[in-house]
Design a protein around this motif. Structure first.
Motif, short mmCIF file in Angstrom:
data_model
loop_
_atom_site.label_atom_id
_atom_site.label_comp_id
_atom_site.label_asym_id
_atom_site.label_seq_id
_atom_site.Cartn_x
_atom_site.Cartn_y
_atom_site.Cartn_z
N ARG A 135 -30.18 -51.87 11.14
CA ARG A 135 -30.95 -52.57 12.18
C ARG A 135 -30.03 -53.39 13.07
O ARG A 135 -30.27 -53.52 14.27
CB ARG A 135 -32.01 -53.47 11.54
N ARG A 136 -28.97 -53.96 12.49
CA ARG A 136 -28.01 -54.70 13.30
C ARG A 136 -27.22 -53.75 14.19
O ARG A 136 -26.82 -54.12 15.30
CB ARG A 136 -27.03 -55.46 12.40
N GLY A 137 -26.95 -52.56 13.67
CA GLY A 137 -26.10 -51.64 14.40
C GLY A 137 -26.74 -51.03 15.62
O GLY A 137 -26.06 -50.74 16.61
N ALA A 138 -28.06 -50.84 15.58
CA ALA A 138 -28.77 -50.25 16.73
C ALA A 138 -30.25 -50.47 16.53
O ALA A 138 -30.77 -50.28 15.43
CB ALA A 138 -28.46 -48.76 16.87
N SER A 139 -30.92 -50.87 17.59
CA SER A 139 -32.37 -50.99 17.54
C SER A 139 -32.98 -49.61 17.39
O SER A 139 -32.31 -48.60 17.65
CB SER A 139 -32.89 -51.65 18.82
N PRO A 140 -34.24 -49.51 16.99
CA PRO A 140 -34.84 -48.17 16.84
C PRO A 140 -34.76 -47.34 18.11
O PRO A 140 -34.43 -46.15 18.06
CB PRO A 140 -36.28 -48.50 16.45
N GLY A 141 -35.05 -47.96 19.27
CA GLY A 141 -34.97 -47.22 20.51
C GLY A 141 -33.56 -46.77 20.85
O GLY A 141 -33.33 -45.63 21.27
N SER A 142 -32.59 -47.67 20.64
CA SER A 142 -31.20 -47.32 20.90
C SER A 142 -30.73 -46.23 19.94
O SER A 142 -30.03 -45.30 20.34
CB SER A 142 -30.31 -48.56 20.75
N ALA A 143 -31.11 -46.35 18.67
CA ALA A 143 -30.71 -45.35 17.69
C ALA A 143 -31.27 -43.97 18.05
O ALA A 143 -30.57 -42.95 17.93
CB ALA A 143 -31.19 -45.76 16.30
N ALA A 144 -32.51 -43.94 18.51
CA ALA A 144 -33.10 -42.65 18.91
C ALA A 144 -32.35 -42.06 20.09
O ALA A 144 -32.08 -40.85 20.14
CB ALA A 144 -34.57 -42.84 19.25
N ALA A 145 -31.98 -42.91 21.07
CA ALA A 145 -31.23 -42.43 22.23
C ALA A 145 -29.86 -41.90 21.81
O ALA A 145 -29.39 -40.87 22.32
CB ALA A 145 -31.07 -43.56 23.25
N LEU A 146 -29.21 -42.61 20.89
CA LEU A 146 -27.91 -42.16 20.40
C LEU A 146 -28.03 -40.81 19.68
O LEU A 146 -27.19 -39.92 19.87
CB LEU A 146 -27.32 -43.20 19.46
N HIS A 147 -29.08 -40.65 18.88
CA HIS A 147 -29.26 -39.38 18.18
C HIS A 147 -29.55 -38.25 19.16
O HIS A 147 -29.08 -37.13 18.97
CB HIS A 147 -30.38 -39.50 17.15
N ARG A 148 -30.32 -38.54 20.19
CA ARG A 148 -30.58 -37.50 21.19
C ARG A 148 -29.27 -37.07 21.87
O ARG A 148 -29.06 -35.88 22.16
CB ARG A 148 -31.59 -37.99 22.22
N LEU A 149 -28.40 -38.05 22.13
CA LEU A 149 -27.10 -37.73 22.71
C LEU A 149 -26.30 -36.83 21.77
O LEU A 149 -25.74 -35.80 22.19
CB LEU A 149 -26.32 -39.02 22.98
N LEU A 150 -26.27 -37.17 20.50
CA LEU A 150 -25.48 -36.40 19.54
C LEU A 150 -26.08 -35.02 19.29
O LEU A 150 -25.35 -34.04 19.10
CB LEU A 150 -25.37 -37.18 18.23
N VAL A 151 -27.42 -34.94 19.29
CA VAL A 151 -28.07 -33.66 19.08
C VAL A 151 -27.74 -32.68 20.19
O VAL A 151 -27.53 -31.48 19.97
CB VAL A 151 -29.60 -33.86 18.96
N GLY A 152 -27.63 -33.18 21.41
CA GLY A 152 -27.35 -32.31 22.54
C GLY A 152 -25.88 -32.13 22.85
O GLY A 152 -25.53 -31.36 23.76
N ALA A 153 -25.02 -32.82 22.12
CA ALA A 153 -23.59 -32.78 22.43
C ALA A 153 -22.96 -31.46 22.02
O ALA A 153 -23.32 -30.86 21.01
CB ALA A 153 -22.87 -33.94 21.73
N ASP A 154 -21.98 -31.03 22.81
CA ASP A 154 -21.29 -29.77 22.56
C ASP A 154 -19.86 -29.93 23.08
O ASP A 154 -19.65 -30.08 24.28
CB ASP A 154 -22.00 -28.64 23.28
N VAL A 155 -18.88 -29.93 22.18
CA VAL A 155 -17.49 -30.12 22.60
C VAL A 155 -16.66 -28.86 22.33
O VAL A 155 -15.43 -28.93 22.24
CB VAL A 155 -16.86 -31.35 21.92
N ARG A 156 -17.31 -27.72 22.22
CA ARG A 156 -16.57 -26.50 21.94
C ARG A 156 -15.54 -26.20 23.03
O ARG A 156 -14.48 -25.62 22.74
CB ARG A 156 -17.55 -25.33 21.81
#
Length: 528
Positions: A441-462
């Motif tokens: 909870r200190r590391g990221a609010s629920p909304g921020s955590a969801a946004a971060l996960h969406r970023l990581l889910v869509g990330a592609d560094v191939r």
């Protein structure tokens, strides 16, 4: 020493009594700096909170208010337009004191001292006098709401510690009032049920469950979450377990920590910490949202970082949008820039990089774009893309990834036990789970955590893999639920310098499970 109190209306006091701060805007500026301390706050960030539509003179006006605030607190505000910061070491700052009490309470709870944790959290609550003195702007109201939530989380943690210490009767009245005021917070209802049950009132505990079930159905159209349902079943069966003992009794000396400090990265302030002082530099890209100042709290993480820092200097950071860094919308490019800025701030030249899971998405572009800064890359269950596509038949289906992001967006009733999925070795450890939830909870609010996960889910560094020239070690924990050998095969095919080591381990985070194997493989690979 001056006393600065912002957990309520601003109050500054010195040896001679109350200190005048100035007009309303100056008071609001000092409050914002105190709430962020020791993180610097830039002039544009201050302007965005002070006004919905900053005037043309906003920069000069903010600087004038900062100057008056600095005078009021005896020069404890430092910095310039790139960022002003209040130094909590030069004043008795209530928000810093409350944060330290909460940190000590987390450590006490992990060591099995529930009474001590309750006492520390009670002292932290005493520091709160009301709402911080913030502007009546859209951003100011959002900041006010964040601190209202922070106070409620502190109340929940304190009540939970009191119940864990066996004093549930003492907080039954407060829990009744809290569940009436916040009827959709399932954690409060769970604490109320547990306190009732442990006070010999099984029927009342079951009645509380029926009440929350009706409220959730009427208000949200939902059934209670799995934690509440499991609690009801345990109460019905008279099978609610006693509070477990400490996770580990072999606690060692505290992990030395230098920081948190801040590096400036493209207008963002990035928190970092340094562990150890050896001649070899290691950049640790931790996969979780645990802030760097919490690495010393949990025995598992502390022991792992201590092992990594043996003969080395370990540099860790909170990527922007997480932990103690600026709560800005991130991108992979920004996270790479953050890592470079931290290395520059530390005076680090070329480093060995250790990344885990999603932070491979930062380590690989860093190695590709800054080959002069990276000696080697070690990836623990890393990948270049998390989710499947037509041209990448590996990893998680998009539906699973979306579900994980949705879970992080749900503040108080997760529908899936993520910890059991990624770290089964500690899933049954109630003390670790409580620490994990609190630091998350200190590391990221629920909304921020969801946004971060969406970023990581869509990330592609191939696309960066052909430019990675540093040697790469893939440590593949084949027993982990998220493991997919296709990730390894793809990286081995597209990284000519890569090799893989595989072994069975059900845990995903590198600092859990067989951490010794990770450290040994890392040492052999880097010859350190």
């Amino acid at each position: 020493m001056l006393s600065v109190a912002v957990l309520g209306p601003l109050r500054v006091e010195g040896p001679g009594g109350r200190v005048g701060v100035g007009d309303r805007k100056t008071r609001e500026v000092l409050t914002l700096l105190a709430l962020a301390a020791p993180r610097p706050v830039s002039v544009p960030a201050l302007s965005a909170v002070l006004w919905d539509e900053p005037p043309r003179s906003a920069v000069k006006t903010v600087q004038a208010h900062v100057s008056r605030a600095r005078t009021a607190v005896g020069g404890a505000v430092s910095g310039g337009p790139a960022g002003y910061a209040l130094d909590p070491a030069r004043v008795d700052l209530d928000v810093a004191a409350a944060g330290e009490l909460r940190r000590r309470a987390r450590v006490a709870a992990l060591s099995g001292d529930d009474h001590g944790a309750a006492e520390l959290l009670g002292r932290a609550r005493e520091r709160w006098r009301g709402e911080p003195e913030l502007p009546s702007t859209s951003a100011g109201e959002a900041e006010r709401a964040r601190w209202v939530e922070e106070r409620l989380l502190l109340v929940e943690d304190h009540v939970a510690a009191v119940v864990a210490a066996g004093d549930g009767r003492a907080v039954l009245g407060e829990l009744e009032a809290l569940t009436a005021e916040h009827p959709l917070r399932e954690r409060l209802w769970a604490l109320r049920m547990e306190a009732l049950y442990r006070s010999g009132r099984q029927a009342d505990a079951l009645a509380a469950y029926r009440t929350v079930r009706r409220v959730l159905r009427d208000e949200l159209g939902l059934e209670p979450g799995p934690a509440l349902r499991a609690l009801e079943a345990a109460v019905l069966a008279h099978a609610l377990p006693e509070r477990p003992p400490a996770a580990r009794s072999d606690r060692v000396d505290p992990l030395p920590l230098t920081g948190p400090r801040y590096a400036e990265s493209g207008g963002a302030h990035v928190a970092y910490a340094v562990f150890g002082a050896g001649p070899v530099d290691v950049l640790l890209l931790n996969p979780t949202f645990v802030p760097v100042d919490a690495y010393t709290e949990d025995p598992h993480l502390a022991a792992a970082v201590r092992g990594l820092a043996a003969g080395r200097r370990v540099i860790a950071l909170d990527r922007r949008g997480t932990g103690l860094s600026d709560p800005l919308s991130p991108s992979l490019e920004a996270w790479v820039a953050d890592a470079v800025a931290v290395l520059d701030a530390c005076g680090a030249g070329r480093v060995h990089v250790l990344a885990n899971a999603d932070t491979a998405l930062v380590a690989l572009p860093l190695a590709a774009e800054h080959p002069d800064r990276v000696v080697s890359v070690t990836l623990v269950n890393g990948y270049a893309r998390l989710t499947r596509t037509e041209d990448y038949p590996h990893g998680e289906p998009p539906s699973v990834a979306d579900t994980l992001a949705e879970i992080r967006a749900t503040a108080h009733r997760p529908s899936v036990d993520v910890l059991s999925w990624i770290a089964p070795s500690v899933a049954a450890d109630a003390r670790f789970r409580a620490w994990w939830d609190a630091t998350g909870r200190r590391g990221a609010s629920p909304g921020s955590a969801a946004a971060l996960h969406r970023l990581l889910v869509g990330a592609d560094v191939r696309h960066v893999l052909p430019r990675v020239t540093a040697p790469v070690l893939l440590i593949s924990r084949t027993g982990c639920a998220s493991h997919d050998p296709g990730h390894d095969d793809y990286l081995l095919t597209h990284l000519p310098t890569a090799r893989v080591v595989t072994y069975p381990d059900p845990d995903g985070p590198w600092f859990l499970g067989d951490t010794g194997r990770v450290l040994a493989e890392f040492a052999a690979f880097t010859r350190t």
